[in-house]
Design a protein around this motif. Structure first.
Motif, PDB file in Angstrom:
ATOM      1  N   GLU A 184      -5.363  -5.157  -8.845  1.00  0.00           N
ATOM      2  CA  GLU A 184      -6.589  -5.839  -9.241  1.00  0.00           C
ATOM      3  C   GLU A 184      -7.247  -6.546  -8.056  1.00  0.00           C
ATOM      4  O   GLU A 184      -8.455  -6.632  -7.964  1.00  0.00           O
ATOM      5  CB  GLU A 184      -6.254  -6.864 -10.318  1.00  0.00           C
ATOM      6  N   SER A 185      -6.426  -7.041  -7.121  1.00  0.00           N
ATOM      7  CA  SER A 185      -6.959  -7.822  -6.003  1.00  0.00           C
ATOM      8  C   SER A 185      -7.190  -7.007  -4.744  1.00  0.00           C
ATOM      9  O   SER A 185      -7.884  -7.461  -3.842  1.00  0.00           O
ATOM     10  CB  SER A 185      -5.981  -8.948  -5.639  1.00  0.00           C
ATOM     11  N   ALA A 186      -6.547  -5.855  -4.648  1.00  0.00           N
ATOM     12  CA  ALA A 186      -6.611  -5.093  -3.397  1.00  0.00           C
ATOM     13  C   ALA A 186      -7.122  -3.688  -3.654  1.00  0.00           C
ATOM     14  O   ALA A 186      -7.073  -3.185  -4.782  1.00  0.00           O
ATOM     15  CB  ALA A 186      -5.225  -5.029  -2.763  1.00  0.00           C
ATOM     16  N   ASP A 187      -7.601  -3.057  -2.593  1.00  0.00           N
ATOM     17  CA  ASP A 187      -8.124  -1.695  -2.705  1.00  0.00           C
ATOM     18  C   ASP A 187      -7.062  -0.664  -2.370  1.00  0.00           C
ATOM     19  O   ASP A 187      -7.159   0.493  -2.788  1.00  0.00           O
ATOM     20  CB  ASP A 187      -9.316  -1.554  -1.753  1.00  0.00           C
ATOM     21  N   ILE A 188      -6.076  -1.069  -1.580  1.00  0.00           N
ATOM     22  CA  ILE A 188      -5.003  -0.155  -1.175  1.00  0.00           C
ATOM     23  C   ILE A 188      -3.675  -0.884  -1.377  1.00  0.00           C
ATOM     24  O   ILE A 188      -3.507  -2.024  -0.927  1.00  0.00           O
ATOM     25  CB  ILE A 188      -5.120   0.226   0.319  1.00  0.00           C
ATOM     26  N   LEU A 189      -2.721  -0.220  -2.038  1.00  0.00           N
ATOM     27  CA  LEU A 189      -1.389  -0.799  -2.217  1.00  0.00           C
ATOM     28  C   LEU A 189      -0.496  -0.323  -1.082  1.00  0.00           C
ATOM     29  O   LEU A 189      -0.327   0.886  -0.889  1.00  0.00           O
ATOM     30  CB  LEU A 189      -0.768  -0.351  -3.540  1.00  0.00           C
ATOM     31  N   GLN A 190       0.055  -1.265  -0.344  1.00  0.00           N
ATOM     32  CA  GLN A 190       0.964  -0.891   0.746  1.00  0.00           C
ATOM     33  C   GLN A 190       2.400  -0.888   0.243  1.00  0.00           C
ATOM     34  O   GLN A 190       2.853  -1.846  -0.371  1.00  0.00           O
ATOM     35  CB  GLN A 190       0.805  -1.900   1.890  1.00  0.00           C
ATOM     36  N   ILE A 191       3.090   0.219   0.498  1.00  0.00           N
ATOM     37  CA  ILE A 191       4.531   0.266   0.251  1.00  0.00           C
ATOM     38  C   ILE A 191       5.169   0.107   1.623  1.00  0.00           C
ATOM     39  O   ILE A 191       4.964   0.933   2.527  1.00  0.00           O
ATOM     40  CB  ILE A 191       4.970   1.614  -0.376  1.00  0.00           C
ATOM     41  N   GLY A 192       5.920  -0.961   1.798  1.00  0.00           N
ATOM     42  CA  GLY A 192       6.478  -1.269   3.109  1.00  0.00           C
ATOM     43  C   GLY A 192       7.665  -0.387   3.463  1.00  0.00           C
ATOM     44  O   GLY A 192       8.224   0.325   2.606  1.00  0.00           O
ATOM     45  N   ALA A 193       8.029  -0.456   4.743  1.00  0.00           N
ATOM     46  CA  ALA A 193       9.115   0.384   5.263  1.00  0.00           C
ATOM     47  C   ALA A 193      10.401   0.192   4.455  1.00  0.00           C
ATOM     48  O   ALA A 193      11.117   1.151   4.167  1.00  0.00           O
ATOM     49  CB  ALA A 193       9.351   0.033   6.728  1.00  0.00           C
ATOM     50  N   ARG A 194      10.675  -1.062   4.076  1.00  0.00           N
ATOM     51  CA  ARG A 194      11.938  -1.335   3.374  1.00  0.00           C
ATOM     52  C   ARG A 194      11.953  -0.796   1.952  1.00  0.00           C
ATOM     53  O   ARG A 194      13.000  -0.711   1.332  1.00  0.00           O
ATOM     54  CB  ARG A 194      12.217  -2.843   3.385  1.00  0.00           C
ATOM     55  N   ASN A 195      10.790  -0.481   1.440  1.00  0.00           N
ATOM     56  CA  ASN A 195      10.701   0.017   0.061  1.00  0.00           C
ATOM     57  C   ASN A 195      10.340   1.497  -0.028  1.00  0.00           C
ATOM     58  O   ASN A 195      10.065   1.987  -1.118  1.00  0.00           O
ATOM     59  CB  ASN A 195       9.671  -0.802  -0.721  1.00  0.00           C
ATOM     60  N   MET A 196      10.342   2.169   1.129  1.00  0.00           N
ATOM     61  CA  MET A 196       9.938   3.583   1.082  1.00  0.00           C
ATOM     62  C   MET A 196      10.812   4.389   0.129  1.00  0.00           C
ATOM     63  O   MET A 196      10.378   5.365  -0.476  1.00  0.00           O
ATOM     64  CB  MET A 196       9.992   4.196   2.486  1.00  0.00           C
ATOM     65  N   HIS A 197      12.079   3.967  -0.023  1.00  0.00           N
ATOM     66  CA  HIS A 197      12.988   4.696  -0.915  1.00  0.00           C
ATOM     67  C   HIS A 197      13.050   4.099  -2.325  1.00  0.00           C
ATOM     68  O   HIS A 197      13.909   4.485  -3.109  1.00  0.00           O
ATOM     69  CB  HIS A 197      14.412   4.690  -0.347  1.00  0.00           C
ATOM     70  N   ASN A 198      12.183   3.132  -2.610  1.00  0.00           N
ATOM     71  CA  ASN A 198      12.200   2.500  -3.933  1.00  0.00           C
ATOM     72  C   ASN A 198      11.349   3.355  -4.883  1.00  0.00           C
ATOM     73  O   ASN A 198      10.147   3.148  -5.056  1.00  0.00           O
ATOM     74  CB  ASN A 198      11.641   1.066  -3.811  1.00  0.00           C
ATOM     75  N   PHE A 199      12.007   4.336  -5.492  1.00  0.00           N
ATOM     76  CA  PHE A 199      11.258   5.371  -6.206  1.00  0.00           C
ATOM     77  C   PHE A 199      10.522   4.844  -7.435  1.00  0.00           C
ATOM     78  O   PHE A 199       9.442   5.320  -7.773  1.00  0.00           O
ATOM     79  CB  PHE A 199      12.189   6.540  -6.552  1.00  0.00           C
ATOM     80  N   GLU A 200      11.106   3.835  -8.105  1.00  0.00           N
ATOM     81  CA  GLU A 200      10.396   3.273  -9.272  1.00  0.00           C
ATOM     82  C   GLU A 200       9.115   2.578  -8.830  1.00  0.00           C
ATOM     83  O   GLU A 200       8.078   2.660  -9.497  1.00  0.00           O
ATOM     84  CB  GLU A 200      11.304   2.309 -10.049  1.00  0.00           C
ATOM     85  N   LEU A 201       9.186   1.898  -7.672  1.00  0.00           N
ATOM     86  CA  LEU A 201       7.993   1.242  -7.144  1.00  0.00           C
ATOM     87  C   LEU A 201       6.947   2.288  -6.745  1.00  0.00           C
ATOM     88  O   LEU A 201       5.754   2.126  -7.016  1.00  0.00           O
ATOM     89  CB  LEU A 201       8.370   0.368  -5.936  1.00  0.00           C
ATOM     90  N   LEU A 202       7.399   3.359  -6.122  1.00  0.00           N
ATOM     91  CA  LEU A 202       6.465   4.430  -5.717  1.00  0.00           C
ATOM     92  C   LEU A 202       5.747   5.001  -6.938  1.00  0.00           C
ATOM     93  O   LEU A 202       4.522   5.199  -6.925  1.00  0.00           O
ATOM     94  CB  LEU A 202       7.230   5.553  -5.004  1.00  0.00           C
ATOM     95  N   LYS A 203       6.505   5.229  -8.015  1.00  0.00           N
ATOM     96  CA  LYS A 203       5.893   5.827  -9.210  1.00  0.00           C
ATOM     97  C   LYS A 203       4.901   4.851  -9.852  1.00  0.00           C
ATOM     98  O   LYS A 203       3.816   5.233 -10.263  1.00  0.00           O
ATOM     99  CB  LYS A 203       6.988   6.239 -10.213  1.00  0.00           C
ATOM    100  N   GLU A 204       5.298   3.594  -9.912  1.00  0.00           N
ATOM    101  CA  GLU A 204       4.415   2.585 -10.529  1.00  0.00           C
ATOM    102  C   GLU A 204       3.143   2.418  -9.693  1.00  0.00           C
ATOM    103  O   GLU A 204       2.040   2.323 -10.234  1.00  0.00           O
ATOM    104  CB  GLU A 204       5.181   1.258 -10.639  1.00  0.00           C
ATOM    105  N   ALA A 205       3.302   2.397  -8.371  1.00  0.00           N
ATOM    106  CA  ALA A 205       2.123   2.281  -7.489  1.00  0.00           C
ATOM    107  C   ALA A 205       1.232   3.502  -7.687  1.00  0.00           C
ATOM    108  O   ALA A 205       0.004   3.395  -7.772  1.00  0.00           O
ATOM    109  CB  ALA A 205       2.557   2.154  -6.039  1.00  0.00           C
ATOM    110  N   GLY A 206       1.841   4.673  -7.779  1.00  0.00           N
ATOM    111  CA  GLY A 206       1.071   5.901  -7.988  1.00  0.00           C
ATOM    112  C   GLY A 206       0.279   5.832  -9.282  1.00  0.00           C
ATOM    113  O   GLY A 206      -0.902   6.179  -9.329  1.00  0.00           O
ATOM    114  N   ARG A 207       0.940   5.349 -10.336  1.00  0.00           N
ATOM    115  CA  ARG A 207       0.292   5.301 -11.659  1.00  0.00           C
ATOM    116  C   ARG A 207      -0.892   4.329 -11.700  1.00  0.00           C
ATOM    117  O   ARG A 207      -1.730   4.409 -12.578  1.00  0.00           O
ATOM    118  CB  ARG A 207       1.306   4.949 -12.742  1.00  0.00           C
ATOM    119  N   SER A 208      -0.949   3.408 -10.725  1.00  0.00           N
ATOM    120  CA  SER A 208      -2.076   2.454 -10.708  1.00  0.00           C
ATOM    121  C   SER A 208      -3.383   3.178 -10.411  1.00  0.00           C
ATOM    122  O   SER A 208      -4.465   2.671 -10.700  1.00  0.00           O
ATOM    123  CB  SER A 208      -1.845   1.374  -9.640  1.00  0.00           C
ATOM    124  N   GLY A 209      -3.289   4.347  -9.768  1.00  0.00           N
ATOM    125  CA  GLY A 209      -4.500   5.100  -9.405  1.00  0.00           C
ATOM    126  C   GLY A 209      -5.126   4.621  -8.111  1.00  0.00           C
ATOM    127  O   GLY A 209      -6.030   5.253  -7.581  1.00  0.00           O
TER     128      GLY A 209
END
Ligand code: PEP
Length: 318
Positions: free
Chosen positions: A156-181
């Motif tokens: 809601e606050s940002a135009d681009i969601l950054q997934i940091g280096a430490r979370n590159m393998h956090n697959f649930e976060l990747l999927k949730e970020a993807g679903r945000s559109g």
């Protein structure tokens, strides 16, 4: 589909890609290839990935809002503080980077720090400060999301969601970020191979969100002279292998401001689509990673050196 195969559909600017899961025998592949409208059926490992350049020959252009596009002809500079600290400091830094030629504001509200006693970011308050900046200056904002439960608020606050280096393998976060559109800036993990990095991108793409931007930020090697080793070879590989735009973060790679300028210029020469830079108007007081932040003067000097280089490379600055 036959034989228990499942598929997802991924429309694009010039072709629609179907990602098929399950084992397809030769007869199925032959039948699919003969279907009217099918250009190609890719079965070789690597080729069937949604990020593969064989799948989409043209570099993906990611529209990040406010008329800014990553992956187009123009080279993009995203710059700002490592961490959002206060409205006043953020105002100052935004003015410096926006006037200096950056077209995206970076700033961390949720910070992934190595030690729990270190400043963890302002959290929701930081997001609100970034959102305000974006409203006042009409500049797109990129900020990191650490937790799947925060994705909606960050989106809601940002135009681009950054997934940091430490979370590159956090697959649930990747999927949730993807679903945000929202566009997703995917940093390479500290010890991730290019293949693993692309695998992470695939998690986002498979949600149906095609707006993925890769970011090389250095990997852990035996060399302690820089904080990480910036892998420009991986940038060239990523550009050949995939169609996703690639940014380079020389700030987090080196950890030292005096090394940011040469590596930023080298990144542009190596074919990166843009830079992600830490800039601070008073780095000595920064609450996070001050040693790698460019001062306003450093930033202006880098931009002055970047412009003729980009001209020589035939790329305008966004
Ligand atoms: C950042 O860009 O703020 C950051 C923490 O980067 P990385 O995930 O590459 O360490």
């Amino acid at each position: 589909m036959e034989n228990g195969l499942t598929h997802t559909r991924h429309p694009g600017p010039d072709r629609c890609v179907f990602a098929v899961d399950g084992h397809a025998g030769t007869a199925t592949v032959t039948r699919l290839a003969a279907t009217p409208g099918v250009i190609d059926v890719l079965t070789a490992p690597g080729d069937q990935w949604l990020s593969a350049r064989r799948v989409r020959p043209r570099t993906t252009r990611v529209d990040v809002g406010f008329g800014v596009e990553v992956g187009g002809d123009a080279f993009v500079v995203a710059a700002g503080p490592c961490a959002v600290e206060s409205q006043a400091v953020l105002n100052d830094i935004t003015s410096v980077v926006a006037l200096g030629g950056a077209s995206i504001l970076r700033g961390g509200a949720f910070k992934p720090r190595s030690h729990p006693a270190s400043f963890q970011g302002l959290g929701a308050e930081g997001l609100a400060l970034l959102a305000r900046q974006r409203e006042i200056t009409a500049i797109p904002v990129v900020t990191e999301v650490l937790d799947p439960r925060h994705v909606a608020a960050v989106a809601e606050s940002a135009d681009i969601l950054q997934i940091g280096a430490r979370n590159m393998h956090n697959f649930e976060l990747l999927k949730e970020a993807g679903r945000s559109g929202r566009p997703v800036l995917l940093k390479r993990g500290l010890a991730a191979t290019v293949d693993e990095w692309f695998g992470a991108a695939e998690y986002v793409l498979r949600t149906g969100n095609p707006h993925v931007i890769l970011c090389e930020r250095g990997i852990r090697t035996f060399e302690p002279a820089t904080r990480f080793t910036l892998d420009l070879g991986a940038v060239a590989v990523a550009k050949r292998r995939g169609h996703l735009p690639v940014l380079v973060d020389p700030s987090h790679a080196t950890g030292r401001r005096e090394l940011v300028r040469p590596l930023a210029l080298a990144a542009a020469a190596a074919g990166a689509d843009g830079l992600l830079l830490d800039v601070h108007t008073a780095p000595e007081t920064a609450r996070c990673d001050g040693a790698q932040a460019l001062t306003a003067t450093d930033f202006d000097r880098l931009m002055a050196d970047l412009r003729p280089l980009l001209r020589a490379l035939g790329r305008p600055l966004a």
